[in-house]
Scaffold this motif. Structure first.
Motif, short mmCIF file in Angstrom:
data_model
loop_
_atom_site.label_atom_id
_atom_site.label_comp_id
_atom_site.label_asym_id
_atom_site.label_seq_id
_atom_site.Cartn_x
_atom_site.Cartn_y
_atom_site.Cartn_z
N TRP A 63 -68.97 -1.86 -44.15
CA TRP A 63 -68.05 -1.79 -43.01
C TRP A 63 -66.75 -2.51 -43.32
N THR A 64 -65.63 -1.90 -42.91
CA THR A 64 -64.32 -2.54 -42.99
C THR A 64 -63.55 -2.22 -41.71
N LEU A 65 -62.55 -3.02 -41.42
CA LEU A 65 -61.69 -2.77 -40.27
C LEU A 65 -60.76 -1.60 -40.55
N SER A 66 -60.46 -0.82 -39.53
CA SER A 66 -59.52 0.29 -39.66
C SER A 66 -58.14 -0.08 -39.14
N ARG A 67 -58.09 -1.13 -38.34
CA ARG A 67 -56.84 -1.55 -37.71
C ARG A 67 -56.70 -3.06 -37.85
N PRO A 68 -55.47 -3.56 -37.83
CA PRO A 68 -55.27 -5.02 -37.87
C PRO A 68 -55.83 -5.68 -36.61
N LEU A 69 -56.21 -6.94 -36.74
CA LEU A 69 -56.80 -7.68 -35.62
C LEU A 69 -55.87 -7.74 -34.41
N ASP A 70 -54.57 -7.79 -34.63
CA ASP A 70 -53.66 -7.90 -33.49
C ASP A 70 -53.53 -6.59 -32.72
N GLN A 71 -54.12 -5.53 -33.24
CA GLN A 71 -54.10 -4.24 -32.55
C GLN A 71 -55.43 -3.91 -31.88
N ILE A 72 -56.34 -4.87 -31.86
CA ILE A 72 -57.66 -4.67 -31.24
C ILE A 72 -57.88 -5.77 -30.21
N SER A 73 -58.16 -5.38 -28.98
CA SER A 73 -58.43 -6.37 -27.93
C SER A 73 -59.94 -6.50 -27.71
N MET A 74 -60.30 -7.57 -27.05
CA MET A 74 -61.70 -7.74 -26.67
C MET A 74 -62.14 -6.58 -25.78
N LEU A 75 -61.24 -6.08 -24.93
CA LEU A 75 -61.56 -4.94 -24.06
C LEU A 75 -61.84 -3.69 -24.89
N ASP A 76 -61.08 -3.48 -25.96
CA ASP A 76 -61.32 -2.34 -26.84
C ASP A 76 -62.76 -2.35 -27.36
N ILE A 77 -63.22 -3.50 -27.77
CA ILE A 77 -64.56 -3.62 -28.33
C ILE A 77 -65.61 -3.45 -27.23
N TYR A 78 -65.38 -4.06 -26.07
CA TYR A 78 -66.28 -3.89 -24.93
C TYR A 78 -66.44 -2.41 -24.60
N GLU A 79 -65.34 -1.68 -24.55
CA GLU A 79 -65.41 -0.25 -24.24
C GLU A 79 -66.11 0.52 -25.35
N ALA A 80 -65.85 0.18 -26.61
CA ALA A 80 -66.48 0.87 -27.74
C ALA A 80 -68.00 0.64 -27.77
N LEU A 81 -68.44 -0.47 -27.19
CA LEU A 81 -69.88 -0.76 -27.12
C LEU A 81 -70.54 -0.05 -25.94
N GLY A 82 -69.78 0.75 -25.21
CA GLY A 82 -70.35 1.50 -24.09
C GLY A 82 -70.26 0.77 -22.76
N GLU A 83 -69.38 -0.23 -22.69
CA GLU A 83 -69.18 -1.00 -21.46
C GLU A 83 -70.50 -1.57 -20.91
N PRO A 84 -71.11 -2.48 -21.67
CA PRO A 84 -72.37 -3.08 -21.21
C PRO A 84 -72.19 -3.75 -19.85
N ARG A 85 -73.27 -3.85 -19.13
CA ARG A 85 -73.26 -4.45 -17.80
C ARG A 85 -72.70 -5.88 -17.88
N LEU A 86 -71.77 -6.18 -17.00
CA LEU A 86 -71.10 -7.49 -17.03
C LEU A 86 -71.89 -8.58 -16.33
N PHE A 87 -72.57 -8.23 -15.24
CA PHE A 87 -73.22 -9.23 -14.41
C PHE A 87 -74.69 -8.88 -14.18
N SER A 88 -75.49 -9.92 -14.03
CA SER A 88 -76.90 -9.68 -13.71
C SER A 88 -77.12 -9.63 -12.21
N LEU A 89 -76.13 -10.02 -11.43
CA LEU A 89 -76.23 -9.96 -9.97
C LEU A 89 -76.03 -8.54 -9.50
N GLY A 90 -76.64 -8.22 -8.37
CA GLY A 90 -76.45 -6.89 -7.80
C GLY A 90 -76.99 -6.84 -6.39
#
Length: 143
Positions: A63-90
């Motif tokens: 595995w290697t990066l395709s883009r520089p780190l400054d072009q990737i946000s934490m939100l980008d990764i969260y979305e790429a992971l399928g937007e896992p559930r944020l909270f256990s409350l409901g």
């Protein structure tokens, strides 16, 4: 209840990928993260589809990066992971006709929606370069 550490684990791996001299295999990543290579491949597949990483099979691959780190946000990764559930409350659904339960659920829904917006806004504003810079600062302070 066990926490979902995929986002944290994946961010960790991406910072290592940025610092690596070459590709990192799924097996190497799994050892680094204390998980199984299949888990790494599953999580990284979404990142590859989103264009954040690339993989090469075979000897010398990984595995290697395709883009520089400054072009990737934490939100980008969260979305790429399928937007896992944020909270256990409901909301409770034991007595959907109960007006008290309805009032409680409405109040909780508002609070959770507000918290979700705040968290996603924060994730959008933090690049992986920001995280790497924080690592560098911590490393210098430790030395």
């Amino acid at each position: 209840m066990q926490l979902d550490a995929r986002l944290s684990r994946t961010l960790h791996l991406l910072i290592h990928l940025a610092r690596a001299d070459g590709p990192i295999t799924s097996e190497e990543a799994a050892r680094m993260l204390g998980t199984h290579a299949v888990v790494v491949r599953r999580d990284m597949a979404g990142l590859r589809e989103a264009g954040h990483v690339q993989s090469v099979k075979g000897h010398g691959g990984g595995w290697t990066l395709s883009r520089p780190l400054d072009q990737i946000s934490m939100l980008d990764i969260y979305e790429a992971l399928g937007e896992p559930r944020l909270f256990s409350l409901g909301p409770a659904t034991v007595a959907p006709d109960c007006l008290v339960e309805q009032a409680v659920n409405a109040s909780m829904a508002t609070a959770l929606d507000d918290a979700r917006v705040l968290l996603l806004t924060h994730l959008r504003g933090v690049s992986l370069a920001d995280i790497a810079a924080d690592f560098d600062k911590r490393l210098c302070e430790r030395s």
